[in-house]
Every structure is written in structure tokens, then in C-alpha cells.
Design an enzyme around this catalytic site. Sequence first.
Site, PDB file in Angstrom:
ATOM      1  N   ARG A  49      29.546  45.122  66.321  1.00  0.00           N
ATOM      2  CA  ARG A  49      28.098  45.216  66.582  1.00  0.00           C
ATOM      3  C   ARG A  49      27.582  44.051  67.419  1.00  0.00           C
ATOM      4  O   ARG A  49      26.452  44.052  67.864  1.00  0.00           O
ATOM      5  CB  ARG A  49      27.355  45.253  65.249  1.00  0.00           C
ATOM      6  CG  ARG A  49      27.442  46.610  64.593  1.00  0.00           C
ATOM      7  CD  ARG A  49      26.297  46.838  63.663  1.00  0.00           C
ATOM      8  NE  ARG A  49      26.100  45.652  62.836  1.00  0.00           N
ATOM      9  CZ  ARG A  49      25.738  45.673  61.560  1.00  0.00           C
ATOM     10  NH1 ARG A  49      25.513  46.812  60.984  1.00  0.00           N
ATOM     11  NH2 ARG A  49      25.585  44.563  60.873  1.00  0.00           N
ATOM     12  N   HIS A 182      47.363  47.058  50.966  1.00  0.00           N
ATOM     13  CA  HIS A 182      48.274  46.151  51.679  1.00  0.00           C
ATOM     14  C   HIS A 182      49.295  45.488  50.754  1.00  0.00           C
ATOM     15  O   HIS A 182      50.302  44.969  51.212  1.00  0.00           O
ATOM     16  CB  HIS A 182      47.500  45.112  52.497  1.00  0.00           C
ATOM     17  CG  HIS A 182      46.957  43.968  51.717  1.00  0.00           C
ATOM     18  ND1 HIS A 182      45.765  44.027  51.047  1.00  0.00           N
ATOM     19  CD2 HIS A 182      47.448  42.721  51.479  1.00  0.00           C
ATOM     20  CE1 HIS A 182      45.547  42.872  50.450  1.00  0.00           C
ATOM     21  NE2 HIS A 182      46.551  42.063  50.689  1.00  0.00           N
ATOM     22  N   GLU A 220      43.268  33.985  42.757  1.00  0.00           N
ATOM     23  CA  GLU A 220      42.963  33.393  44.066  1.00  0.00           C
ATOM     24  C   GLU A 220      42.033  32.208  43.883  1.00  0.00           C
ATOM     25  O   GLU A 220      41.112  32.278  43.061  1.00  0.00           O
ATOM     26  CB  GLU A 220      42.218  34.396  44.951  1.00  0.00           C
ATOM     27  CG  GLU A 220      42.973  35.642  45.296  1.00  0.00           C
ATOM     28  CD  GLU A 220      42.111  36.593  46.108  1.00  0.00           C
ATOM     29  OE1 GLU A 220      42.279  36.636  47.331  1.00  0.00           O
ATOM     30  OE2 GLU A 220      41.260  37.274  45.520  1.00  0.00           O
ATOM     31  N   ASP A 239      37.711  45.895  43.611  1.00  0.00           N
ATOM     32  CA  ASP A 239      38.302  45.204  44.762  1.00  0.00           C
ATOM     33  C   ASP A 239      39.807  44.974  44.589  1.00  0.00           C
ATOM     34  O   ASP A 239      40.562  45.047  45.543  1.00  0.00           O
ATOM     35  CB  ASP A 239      37.583  43.856  44.961  1.00  0.00           C
ATOM     36  CG  ASP A 239      38.078  43.118  46.197  1.00  0.00           C
ATOM     37  OD1 ASP A 239      38.105  43.743  47.273  1.00  0.00           O
ATOM     38  OD2 ASP A 239      38.445  41.931  46.092  1.00  0.00           O
ATOM     39  N   HIS A 244      45.318  47.172  44.047  1.00  0.00           N
ATOM     40  CA  HIS A 244      46.501  46.308  44.149  1.00  0.00           C
ATOM     41  C   HIS A 244      47.233  46.169  42.802  1.00  0.00           C
ATOM     42  O   HIS A 244      48.450  46.301  42.726  1.00  0.00           O
ATOM     43  CB  HIS A 244      46.123  44.918  44.645  1.00  0.00           C
ATOM     44  CG  HIS A 244      45.397  44.920  45.960  1.00  0.00           C
ATOM     45  ND1 HIS A 244      45.654  45.837  46.949  1.00  0.00           N
ATOM     46  CD2 HIS A 244      44.432  44.111  46.452  1.00  0.00           C
ATOM     47  CE1 HIS A 244      44.867  45.583  48.004  1.00  0.00           C
ATOM     48  NE2 HIS A 244      44.121  44.544  47.727  1.00  0.00           N
ATOM     49  N   LYS A 344      38.709  35.497  41.299  1.00  0.00           N
ATOM     50  CA  LYS A 344      38.443  34.617  42.446  1.00  0.00           C
ATOM     51  C   LYS A 344      38.104  33.247  41.882  1.00  0.00           C
ATOM     52  O   LYS A 344      37.683  33.117  40.739  1.00  0.00           O
ATOM     53  CB  LYS A 344      37.254  35.145  43.239  1.00  0.00           C
ATOM     54  CG  LYS A 344      37.500  36.537  43.808  1.00  0.00           C
ATOM     55  CD  LYS A 344      37.391  36.536  45.307  1.00  0.00           C
ATOM     56  CE  LYS A 344      37.706  37.867  45.915  1.00  0.00           C
ATOM     57  NZ  LYS A 344      38.863  37.853  46.785  1.00  0.00           N
TER      58      LYS A 344
HETATM   59  C1  BG6 Z   1      41.848  42.350  49.448  1.00  0.00           C
HETATM   60  C2  BG6 Z   1      40.613  42.048  48.673  1.00  0.00           C
HETATM   61  O1  BG6 Z   1      42.181  43.698  49.362  1.00  0.00           O
HETATM   62  O2  BG6 Z   1      42.917  41.559  48.929  1.00  0.00           O
HETATM   63  C3  BG6 Z   1      40.278  40.572  48.752  1.00  0.00           C
HETATM   64  O3  BG6 Z   1      39.529  42.814  49.203  1.00  0.00           O
HETATM   65  C4  BG6 Z   1      41.455  39.739  48.323  1.00  0.00           C
HETATM   66  O4  BG6 Z   1      39.149  40.277  47.957  1.00  0.00           O
HETATM   67  C5  BG6 Z   1      42.715  40.170  49.044  1.00  0.00           C
HETATM   68  O5  BG6 Z   1      41.168  38.392  48.619  1.00  0.00           O
HETATM   69  C6  BG6 Z   1      43.926  39.481  48.464  1.00  0.00           C
HETATM   70  O6  BG6 Z   1      45.020  39.750  49.259  1.00  0.00           O
HETATM   71  P1  BG6 Z   1      46.267  38.767  49.281  1.00  0.00           P
HETATM   72  O7  BG6 Z   1      47.249  39.449  50.149  1.00  0.00           O
HETATM   73  O8  BG6 Z   1      45.758  37.464  49.842  1.00  0.00           O
HETATM   74  O9  BG6 Z   1      46.711  38.628  47.858  1.00  0.00           O
END
Ligand code: BG6
Length: 493
Positions: A49, A182, A220, A239, A244, A344
Amino acid sequence: MTEDPVFPCSFVIFGATGNLASKKLIPSLCRLEEAGRLPDGMQFIAIGRREWDDETWKGHVRALLREKFQAQFDEAVCERFVARFTYLRGELHDIALYRQLGAEIAKPRIGMNSNVVFYLSIKPTDFQSVIKNLDKSGLSQPRGLHRVVVEKPFGEDIETAQSLNRLLHDHFDEQQIFRIDHYLGKDTVQNLMVFRFANTLIEPLWNRNFIDHIQITAAETMGIENRADYYDKAGALRDMLQNHLMQLLTVVAMEPPPVMDADALRDEKVKVLRSIRPIPKRSVHAHAIRAQYAAGSIDGVNVPAYQDEPGVEAQSATETFVAAKFYIDNWRWRGVPFYLRTGKRMAESRSMVAIRLRPPPQQLFRFTPVEEISPNWIILSIQPEESMRMEVHVKQPGLEMKTRVISLNASYRQQDEIPLDAYETLLLDIVHGDRTLFIRFDEVEWAWRVVDPILKSWASDRDFIHTYPAGSWGLSESSRLFDAEDQTWRNTL
Ligand code: BG6
């Protein structure tokens, strides 16, 4: 990753100026450039944007790559990479943007074919307008050809996930849809499968007869950075845990698939999710706990409370820490608790699967009664260390029969092997059209079903949330989830 020939394609990044694109997508694509894995003629179209032109965009990419790679930054690779980009400025709801995009894709280029990847690195609330506009502008045609990549969270609950899926299927076939989690692209997560299914040593122990409980942690130190807009509506459960952590749980708990292909693997993962005992609404309190970080200090630096982060609503009750307990009601796992937690602003950044084994059935060693023998652990560290560790008892050298714990520690990467980012693997798979590491909708749906009672119960109770100091291991009260007094969170390797 397959080694099939790759045809050049147009790779369109929606949300190119956002956090994910800057932190993960652009650096990973550049690493693929460096490795010579991007086909000649492949072009990138970045959509954002900001009122930028191509040159401003390229300057932005150079700066972020320089910052990311520091001493490893390679000017020549970077220039080759940025030369592939065109920047388009526009609003996602504005059809004019898609017309412009169509014109850009249609420009003749050497080595091009008509394949397009649409990468939706955008807020879940924008999915609908992008997919509809791709259709209206004819960009989703011909059906069956292009690929669309959807980042998590896929929906915000089971109903929205189902309607997002219906919307996607209105315009794309399932083989065109890449739902990303991921974590599945991480080498260490794929290694979990190899560890389990390529070693006869491990598999016989991997069940309720030998395992006391399993802990899955993703901690994290990072806060929410500049993502309040998304995070304050999502929270840690949506999240991290629904996707994950649930994926990690399925990989740890699934049966060996008959073959290692995309569907066989996903069938096994779905079986695990379907076997998770539903949490009755009245038992949510006993199964899940949430909290939010208060101000604190991490590595000697003071950090603000979640509620003081820019963009977070005053009095927000969004959780930044969640711990939950699940049971898998099948032959292998019945009665074994799986404790999951993520947060977090925790004391350390660490993701791991910690497996505690049962104590030996009989006391044999004088001076070391079985009650005092600490349990064996198997720790599979996902990040930052990439290692497998087993703790075992050995005799202490000397005249007495005493034991101590030693650990067999295997770092699974050799020194000269450079770690890959999960996104490098996944982006290349998208270009190749390999869906093995992507999520099928029934996985998403069952994972939502598992967390749904927790979501609903928490949504109706937004007046109060516990806090934990930033820089700690989360809410200490989370230990009330444990089934036995001798179970405690494992924070270290
Ligand atoms: C993301 C989340 O999918 O994964 C983030 O939205 C998070 O909030 C991140 O920080 C963590 O990924 P990784 O690979 O750093 O463990």
C-alpha cells in the site's frame, strides 16, 4: 523438495511490505537466488500500500537483505535478485490493482510460461477481497493452472475456516491451494519423522507403555513487534497453538504412514487430530490456561507490558501465553498427557519436544531407591539448538553403587552445514508444486475443532486475564495442568 525441472513463473506477493515478507519471504527467496534455485525468467511482483515506485522498493529490499545477512551479504546476488522485481501500489479491495497486475503478468518475458503463484501474506480479514478480485479480474483463470498460497491462521475459528475454504474452492482446485504452516518446513520438524520412523531403536518405546507424558514448547523472547493489528485479535491460541503446536503434536504422535507421500502423511495426521479427546466446555479451566505479559526485562533490557505495545487496545484481554493439556484416545497414546505451551516475551527463545519416560518397574540399586531416580528424558530440540538428547542413568565410578544422569547429545547438523530457513524449503516446494509439506483442509478443520471449546469459553470471559512478567517462563500457575505431582515444565535442554 523435488528435483523436477522448474518452469519460470510470476510470483506475486500480496502484503510485500508487511512483517512476514520482510522477515521471511524476501530473505528466503534471496537465499534461493544465491543457491541458483530460481529459474531464469522468474519474476516477482510485490504488492503493497505504500506510495513507492520500483526503485524505492528495490532500495527497501537491498536494505533489509543487508541488515539480515550482514557479513554474508552478497552484492551481486542481491542485484540479480532485485532485478526480478516490479512493485505495484494499490488497495487490496480495489479492482484497478488487479487490472494493473494482469497487465504486468501478461508482459512478454524471456523464458516465461503462464504459471502464476499468488502468495497471500496478508491479514485474514483481507483474504476474501483478494480472492474475489482475482476472480473478477480473470486472474484465477484458467482454472487448475495457478497456485495460491495462504498463510496461517486459516480462518479465526472453525466456521470462518470453512467459509474461507469454500471461497477458495469456488475459484481454485485443491491442487492449486498451498496452506502454509511454516513449522513443517523446518528441518528439525521433518527430522522428527526420520528420528521416529528410520530408527528401530526408538519406535518400540514410542507409546503409553514407556512414555509418561510429552511436553511441546514454543517460547519466544520476542514481543508482538509491530503486529498488534493482527495479534490483538488473534492471541497465542490462534497464532501458535492451533497450527504450529498442533502440527508438532501430530508429527510426534502419528502412526507411520504406508508411504511417504503427501496424502498418506496427512491421513495419519488427521487420524491423530480426530483422536484427541474433545474438551467439554465445563472442563476448559482444567485443560487450558492463558495469560498476558506484563512489563519485565529480557537479557537486561526493560520491555513494556503487552497492553502498552503500540496498537494494542486498552484493557485488551488477548493472551500472549497459553498452556493446554490434551489426550489422544487411541491404542498408542491413551492416558498419556500431551502438554503444549507457547508464549511471547518468555525467558528464552526455545522450541522443543520433551518426552518423559516412565520409571523402571523395579528397585534394584541399593542407595538409589527407584523413587529417587529421576526419569529418563528424550529431548528433541527444534530451535535454536538443533539436537536430539537422551538422558540416561549410569553408574558413578567408585566403590559404591550410585547412579547419575548423563546425556547422550547429538547435534544433528554438522559444522559446515548451513541451516535453512523453513521458508526456503517451502517456497521452493511451491514453485515446484510439491504439496507434501502443506496442510490439507481436514487438518485445519480438525485442529480448529480441538481448540474450539477453549476459544469459545475464553471469548465469553474477556474481563480478566492473568499476567506474567516479561522475561519469565510464563504463568507459573500453568503447572496446575499437570496430572501428577512429579510432573513439571521442562525449560532447559
Ligand atoms: C508465526 C507467528 O507463525 O510464527 C509468530 O505468527 C511467531 O507470532 C512465529 O513469532 C514463530 O516462528 P519461528 O519460526 O520463529 O518459531
